[in-house]
Write a protein that holds these residues in place. Structure first.
Motif, PDB file in Angstrom:
ATOM      1  N   ASN A 111      -8.720  -2.234   8.979  1.00  0.00           N
ATOM      2  CA  ASN A 111      -7.274  -2.052   9.045  1.00  0.00           C
ATOM      3  C   ASN A 111      -6.701  -2.469   7.694  1.00  0.00           C
ATOM      4  N   GLU A 112      -6.627  -1.523   6.762  1.00  0.00           N
ATOM      5  CA  GLU A 112      -6.300  -1.857   5.382  1.00  0.00           C
ATOM      6  C   GLU A 112      -4.858  -2.301   5.197  1.00  0.00           C
ATOM      7  N   THR A 113      -3.908  -1.578   5.760  1.00  0.00           N
ATOM      8  CA  THR A 113      -2.498  -1.864   5.502  1.00  0.00           C
ATOM      9  C   THR A 113      -1.897  -2.820   6.517  1.00  0.00           C
ATOM     10  N   GLY A 114      -2.557  -2.976   7.673  1.00  0.00           N
ATOM     11  CA  GLY A 114      -1.972  -3.760   8.752  1.00  0.00           C
ATOM     12  C   GLY A 114      -1.036  -2.946   9.617  1.00  0.00           C
ATOM     13  N   HIS A 173       0.838  -1.203   0.000  1.00  0.00           N
ATOM     14  CA  HIS A 173       0.000   0.000   0.000  1.00  0.00           C
ATOM     15  C   HIS A 173       0.871   1.251   0.000  1.00  0.00           C
ATOM     16  N   GLU A 174       1.672   1.398  -1.043  1.00  0.00           N
ATOM     17  CA  GLU A 174       2.613   2.524  -1.118  1.00  0.00           C
ATOM     18  C   GLU A 174       1.921   3.880  -0.976  1.00  0.00           C
ATOM     19  N   ARG A 175       0.694   3.975  -1.491  1.00  0.00           N
ATOM     20  CA  ARG A 175      -0.002   5.263  -1.437  1.00  0.00           C
ATOM     21  C   ARG A 175      -0.279   5.709  -0.014  1.00  0.00           C
ATOM     22  N   LYS A 176      -0.225   4.748   0.941  1.00  0.00           N
ATOM     23  CA  LYS A 176      -0.469   5.075   2.351  1.00  0.00           C
ATOM     24  C   LYS A 176       0.821   5.432   3.092  1.00  0.00           C
ATOM     25  N   ILE A 177       1.963   5.384   2.420  1.00  0.00           N
ATOM     26  CA  ILE A 177       3.242   5.705   3.056  1.00  0.00           C
ATOM     27  C   ILE A 177       3.552   7.165   2.763  1.00  0.00           C
ATOM     28  N   LEU A 178       3.281   8.024   3.709  1.00  0.00           N
ATOM     29  CA  LEU A 178       3.402   9.468   3.509  1.00  0.00           C
ATOM     30  C   LEU A 178       4.534  10.089   4.318  1.00  0.00           C
ATOM     31  N   LEU A 182       7.119   4.538   6.586  1.00  0.00           N
ATOM     32  CA  LEU A 182       8.035   3.645   5.875  1.00  0.00           C
ATOM     33  C   LEU A 182       8.708   2.689   6.859  1.00  0.00           C
ATOM     34  N   ALA A 183       9.088   3.211   8.007  1.00  0.00           N
ATOM     35  CA  ALA A 183       9.703   2.356   9.030  1.00  0.00           C
ATOM     36  C   ALA A 183       8.742   1.265   9.485  1.00  0.00           C
ATOM     37  N   GLU A 184       7.447   1.592   9.551  1.00  0.00           N
ATOM     38  CA  GLU A 184       6.452   0.604   9.965  1.00  0.00           C
ATOM     39  C   GLU A 184       6.365  -0.563   8.988  1.00  0.00           C
ATOM     40  N   VAL A 185       6.588  -0.294   7.703  1.00  0.00           N
ATOM     41  CA  VAL A 185       6.591  -1.378   6.716  1.00  0.00           C
ATOM     42  C   VAL A 185       7.684  -2.386   7.051  1.00  0.00           C
ATOM     43  N   PHE A 186       8.851  -1.886   7.411  1.00  0.00           N
ATOM     44  CA  PHE A 186       9.984  -2.761   7.739  1.00  0.00           C
ATOM     45  C   PHE A 186       9.956  -3.235   9.189  1.00  0.00           C
ATOM     46  N   GLU A 187       8.985  -2.729   9.945  1.00  0.00           N
ATOM     47  CA  GLU A 187       8.854  -3.074  11.369  1.00  0.00           C
ATOM     48  C   GLU A 187      10.129  -2.729  12.136  1.00  0.00           C
TER      49      GLU A 187
END
Length: 795
Positions: free
Chosen positions: A587-590, A349-354, A359-364
């Motif tokens: 919770n769309e992106t998790g 969900h790149e469009r939700k990374i603002l 971005l850090a949350e994607v990589f946890e």
């Protein structure tokens, strides 16, 4: 006291939506069953309509001189005019109709129990009905419902040639039973013939007001009443509603949730699950693993069908999610290679990374963990990430082996727990298993396959309702898709199939067993939204519908009906449906940290921000929900007019003034000093320092281009490898003076194809001109992700 009961839709009912559904089912049999091949094709393929209108003709012909009802034989006498049916043919059709009526009959338990209670108390009970079927047939139907009903006096309009509609059949009952109108109670479902007419005679009445068809169901039956599949589908929902006593009033939230599940979601999800089970039987799949959370309802539907049909298939619920599987699957060794950051980002969900935090949350990982891997200004100032900055980050991180090693090491323990959980839950002793998903790209299943490579080295199989891509790793996954293609507003399929528990965030060990870790806050929101009642409605429909179609194996589900229901929920839902699904937690992106609605109602402030304040920014910066189009369906006429007003003034003085007043938000977050520094950079045409690294190509040699040239030359992290301008000949007499450019000659644009670079900066202030240049460069084969416009990196 005398009690009389109507029969159809009071004591017994049919599995079809309307009485015409019986003829639709007969038509299916006539087309498919070889026994009826002797009948004319005209009859077999058009029976439903012909039978319907033959009854009208019979009424017109025979209902004269005091005769108020026709018989089944008279109806078929009218039908015999079609194709000159032989007597043996009409007999065959009459027998089929009686057989079909008996198969389709279902008891209405609450009224049968009431009759039994009255009889046990010694009260007198009779049955009365306007019906063309004779007494022998009706008694067969009643005996299937209850043996007690066989004893009761039966008054049928087909026997007495009188009907309830005008009151004459009530007079017959009075005379035969020697009853008094004032000591008589009649119970029935028809407002006119069971309430208004008997009340004229002084008979007390009770209106058995059954659940009627919804507006959408009425529309569908009006258009498709001769289609057996629609009849059974809508009929099953009606049976479920009739047999279910719901708490509270008919308008309560729980009742609404239950009815939405039963009437709309059930008909969408049932065909998918039945298809999965059919495919599993054909492929000798014995174990199905339904993946959380979309698999929660699907598994329960499957269990009902498996139990009814006695299938040799076991079902299991597997706790997993993007958050639980994606980063643990990120590693590289001799057995597994899954370390492509750009691929991970593409399906996150790149469009939700603002922001860099997101971005850090994607990589946890933590925000500060980017220090050393990204330019210092990114981490220090917390610049907002537009699309091109994000692509820049992706490329830079993907090319950095140290960052990949950092991620692999960071998730080492989580990876071990995840693999241990999968080994604990999955039986891979043979290949007779598959996974069940709902929708998505299939990337998370590829991550699952990577994790399983540690103990199962073969391709895994997964069922999907729909997939968002065609090309995927077929060495890892074999995907089977129920519905290929993206229907309009296809995201609706995901909101109708959630679970009342939170997302799986990972795993932990308890007493030697690996158990899932679930988020708590979201599950509470689901229960408050009435989701448990919604699920009950889906399962009630499943039970009723499966029993109905099991009686008519030629009337299996059709995908076009499912598609119509899904389109209705997506494009023209009632306000009741809009509110239920719009307010549903999603919770769309998790990665969300709070409850967000699927499609929240929009306030006037929201509308201003979206349509007056927003220009080219991502809509996610102004909208917290998942589905803006659905939110717009919730808007009033006044709101829609306001939206039109905002749109028409977006580029005018009102819009510009509004954005100036909100400029601190438009130009990012941070301290006042930080904002002032950004304004200074804009005024001096200064570039975002975060982009001053790697090999840079510069387009345009005007005032802005010369300013950027000086900035690039001053930094040690960046290397200017090429400077081009459409007016350049590549000679020293370029319009730039040597004091600015030194010995770095500006080259023609065609040179962009000869020298490698990481990013290309277009130093043109006019936005439309810059966009035109971008299009031309892309036509030359330069990737869009490498091109940066001035307006996209100036702040």
């Amino acid at each position: 006291m005398l009690y009389s009961f109507d029969i159809f839709d009071t004591i017994i009912t049919r599995i079809t939506a309307t009485p015409q559904g019986i003829f639709a089912l007969m038509q299916e049999r006539l087309k498919e069953d070889g026994r009826f091949s002797v009948l004319p094709e005209h009859i077999r393929y058009n029976f439903c309509l012909l039978r319907t209108y033959a009854e009208s003709l019979a009424h017109l012909q025979y209902m004269q001189e005091g005769i108020q009802e026709v018989t089944l034989a008279q109806i078929y006498a009218a039908l015999s005019l079609t194709s000159q049916l032989l007597p043996e043919h009409t007999d065959m059709l009459q027998e089929l109709e009686v057989e079909t009526e008996l198969q389709c009959m279902r008891p209405i338990e609450e009224n049968i129990k009431r009759i039994e209670d009255l009889l046990h108390r010694g009260e007198r009970v009779v049955l009365i009905s306007d019906m063309y079927l004779n007494q022998k047939i009706i008694r067969k139907m009643l005996s299937k419902a209850s043996t007690e009903l066989q004893k009761l006096p039966l008054y049928l309009s087909s026997d007495w040639k009188k009907n309830k509609w005008n009151g004459s059949l009530f007079q017959i009952v009075k005379e035969e039973e020697k009853a008094q109108y004032g000591e008589w109670i009649h119970i029935g479902d028809n407002l006119h013939s069971d309430v208004e007419v008997p009340e004229r005679y002084g008979i007390r009445t009770e209106w058995y007001k059954r659940e009627g068809l919804s507006e959408k169901e009425t529309q569908l039956i009006k258009l498709n009443g001769t289609d057996a599949h629609y009849q059974l589908n809508i009929g099953a929902a009606g049976l479920a509603c009739r047999n279910r006593t719901l708490p509270g009033s008919a308008l309560s939230a729980e009742t609404a949730a239950w009815k939405i599940g039963c009437t709309y979601a059930g008909p969408i999800l049932y065909p998918y699950v039945r298809w999965i089970l059919s495919e599993s039987v054909n492929s000798e799949i014995k174990r199905l693993y339904f993946i959380a959370r979309d698999g929660f309802i699907l598994k329960q539907i499957a269990d009902i069908i498996i139990g009814e049909d006695g299938l040799n298939i076991q079902t299991f619920y597997l706790y997993g999610s993007r958050k639980a599987w994606r980063m643990p699957s990120f590693f590289a060794d001799s057995a597994v290679e899954n370390s492509d950051i750009q691929q991970l980002m593409k399906w996150s969900h790149e469009r939700k990374i603002l922001t860099l935090n997101q971005l850090a949350e994607v990589f946890e990982i933590e925000y500060g963990d980017f220090a050393g891997f990204l330019p210092e200004s990114f981490v220090k100032d917390g610049f907002p990430l537009d699309r091109r900055r994000l692509l820049y980050c992706e490329r830079r991180l993907n090319e950095n082996p140290d960052f990949k090693k950092f991620l692999i090491d960071r998730h080492k323990e989580k990876r071990k727990l995840t693999i241990d959980y999968l080994k604990q839950e999955l039986d891979v002793s043979d290949d007779c298993f598959a996974f069940v998903e709902l929708a998505g790209s299939g990337y998370t299943q590829e991550c699952l396959a990577h994790l399983m490579r540690k103990f199962y080295g073969k391709t895994i199989r997964t069922f999907f309702f729909k997939m968002d891509r065609i090309e995927y790793n077929r060495e890892l996954c074999q995907n089977r898709v129920f519905f290929t293609g993206l229907m309009k507003r296809h995201i609706m399929i995901e909101i109708i199939c959630r679970a009342p528990h939170g997302q799986t965030t990972g795993y932990r060990e308890e007493n030697g067993i690996i158990v899932p870790c679930l988020e708590e806050w979201e599950s509470k929101a689901f229960l408050e939204a009435g989701y448990d009642k919604y699920i009950e409605g889906i399962l009630e429909f499943t039970g009723q519908y499966h029993k109905s179609i099991s009686s008519f194996p030629t009337s299996a589900f059709r995908i076009d009906i499912m598609h119509q229901y899904l389109q209705y929920l997506s494009e023209e839902p009632s306000q009741e449906i809009l509110q239920f699904f719009g307010d549903m937690p999603n919770n769309e992106t998790g990665r969300e940290q709070k409850v967000t609605c699927f499609a929240p109602s929009l306030s006037r402030r929201d509308l201003r921000r979206l349509y007056l304040g927003r220009t080219t920014e991502p809509v996610e910066q102004f909208y917290e929900g998942t589905y803006l189009e659905y939110s717009l369906l919730r808007c009033s006429e006044r709101d829609l007019k306001q939206i039109d007003f905002y749109k028409s003034n977006n580029g005018k003085l009102l819009g510009r003034t509004y954005r100036i007043l909100k400029s601190t938000r438009i130009f990012g977050t941070g301290t006042a000093e930080g904002r002032q520094e950004r304004y200074r950079r804009i005024e001096k045409h200064e570039i975002d320092p975060a982009l001053l690294s790697g090999r840079i190509a510069l387009y345009a040699a005007g005032k802005v281009g010369q300013s950027l040239y000086r900035q690039i030359k001053r930094t040690k992290q960046a290397q200017l490898v090429l400077w081009v301008d459409q007016n350049s000949t590549g000679q020293a007499d370029c319009k730039t003076d040597n004091a600015v450019s030194g010995d770095f000659f500006v080259q023609p644009v065609k040179m962009l194809g000869s020298i490698p670079f990481d990013i290309l900066l277009i130093a043109i202030l006019n936005l439309e001109t810059a966009k035109a240049v971008r299009r031309n460069l892309m036509e030359m084969g330069i990737p869009d992700s490498k091109i940066f416009l001035y307006y996209e990196w100036k702040i």
